[in-house]
Design an enzyme around this catalytic site. Structure first.
Site, mmCIF file in Angstrom:
data_model
loop_
_atom_site.group_PDB
_atom_site.id
_atom_site.type_symbol
_atom_site.label_atom_id
_atom_site.label_comp_id
_atom_site.label_asym_id
_atom_site.label_seq_id
_atom_site.Cartn_x
_atom_site.Cartn_y
_atom_site.Cartn_z
ATOM 1 N N ASP A 111 2.967 -0.989 6.987
ATOM 2 C CA ASP A 111 2.617 -0.458 8.315
ATOM 3 C C ASP A 111 2.584 -1.571 9.374
ATOM 4 O O ASP A 111 3.076 -1.385 10.488
ATOM 5 C CB ASP A 111 1.245 0.241 8.276
ATOM 6 C CG ASP A 111 1.312 1.576 7.550
ATOM 7 O OD1 ASP A 111 2.382 2.214 7.562
ATOM 8 O OD2 ASP A 111 0.288 1.984 6.971
ATOM 9 N N LYS A 149 -4.317 6.208 1.107
ATOM 10 C CA LYS A 149 -3.868 4.807 1.138
ATOM 11 C C LYS A 149 -4.888 3.834 0.527
ATOM 12 O O LYS A 149 -4.509 2.876 -0.134
ATOM 13 C CB LYS A 149 -3.548 4.373 2.570
ATOM 14 C CG LYS A 149 -2.316 5.052 3.157
ATOM 15 C CD LYS A 149 -1.998 4.479 4.531
ATOM 16 C CE LYS A 149 -0.920 5.280 5.222
ATOM 17 N NZ LYS A 149 -0.538 4.699 6.522
#
Ligand code: ATR
Length: 273
Positions: free
Chosen positions: A103, A66
């Protein structure tokens, strides 16, 4: 050929994302393929470039890529920049790579559905790694009263507070938590649940009005949620909802269609059993 999407990770075989996105596509009558794409650790950039060259339109990025995904993007959303990480890549009409991070949206959406609005709440988040960093801005955007980051290694929590530099944000070590004003909500963003451990925080932080959330999910309640319930926490929830809501936001970013996350969450919960 159907429009191509993927989740890129290492490991990636455990990912629920292909199931979730296939369900979203069915629901919304979109024609797309969504695959698991394993990338060797040293060649994430090449994996993304190849996927782009082959006509891929979007990808989710998972562990451990990420942070690296952020460095490859031509454009970034504010949330991705603040998170220092990208979990959603989109290939634009101009062939540029755009990075987003859904997220925090997934967490905040699920918290509100599980426990109600976050406005004016005092929130404790445990852990100071990437999972915590990704959620700080989305939580602060909810007009909360205070967000306290507690970490086993206090200096990492302090570094996050210095980075975000926001009046509602502060840092403590686990040993200082007994002196804190009671919280309304605890979010466990540590990796402790992955090894069946409970972060060593004082039992006194739990009271019968507090809600507890674990970003980790599993078939059985996580060790942290079992512990919280044992000490009479009000309500507990695991991170399966966060997973589905972050996916729903990625799907909306790519296709401009909002899927029904709840229906898919119910199916996933059944599959976990
Ligand atoms: P992620 O990107 O998932 O947040 P990470 O960056 O490796 O992963 O961070 C893991 C976090 O979990 C850290 O805050 C870590 O605490 P330390 O900084 O003190 O290492 C925390 N953590 C892991 N295992 C833990 C445990 N058993 N008890 C408490 N905290 C734990």
């Amino acid at each position: 050929m159907a429009d191509r999407y993927a989740v890129i990770g290492n490991p990636v075989e455990h990912s629920q994302s292909p199931f979730i996105h296939a369900e979203f596509a069915k629901q919304t009558q979109q024609s797309l393929s969504y695959e698991k794409l394993y990338s060797p650790l040293e060649s994430f950039k090449a994996t993304v470039e190849q996927f782009k060259k082959e006509g891929g339109l979007g990808a989710n990025v998972t562990v451990p890529f990420k942070e690296q995904a952020l460095t490859l993007c031509d454009e970034l959303s504010d949330t991705a920049r603040a998170a220092g990480a990208v979990n959603t890549l989109s290939i634009t009409a101009e062939d540029k790579l755009k990075g987003d991070n859904t997220d925090g949206y997934g967490l905040v959406t699920d918290l509100k559905l599980q426990f109600g609005e976050l406005t004016n709440k005092r929130i404790l988040i445990l852990g100071a790694g990437g999972a915590t960093r990704g959620c700080i801005l989305p939580l602060l955007n909810e007009q909360i009263k205070q967000l306290v980051i507690a970490n086993r290694t206090k200096h990492k929590a302090k570094a996050l507070v210095e980075y975000f530099n926001h009046p509602q944000l502060s840092a403590v070590g686990f040993d200082e938590l007994s002196q804190e004003t009671p919280f309304d909500l605890i979010i466990n963003a540590t990796a402790a649940s992955l090894t069946g451990e409970v972060p060593s925080i004082p039992v006194g932080v739990i009271h019968n009005n507090i809600n507890c959330y674990d970003m980790v999910y599993s078939a059985k309640p996580t060790a942290f949620l079992v512990w919280a319930k044992q000490h009479k926490a009000n309500n507990v929830a695991d991170g399966l909802g966060m997973l589905v809501h972050q996916a729903a936001n990625s799907f909306r970013i790519w296709l401009n269609v909002q899927p029904d996350a709840k229906a898919v969450l119910n199916k996933l919960r059944e599959n976990l059993k």
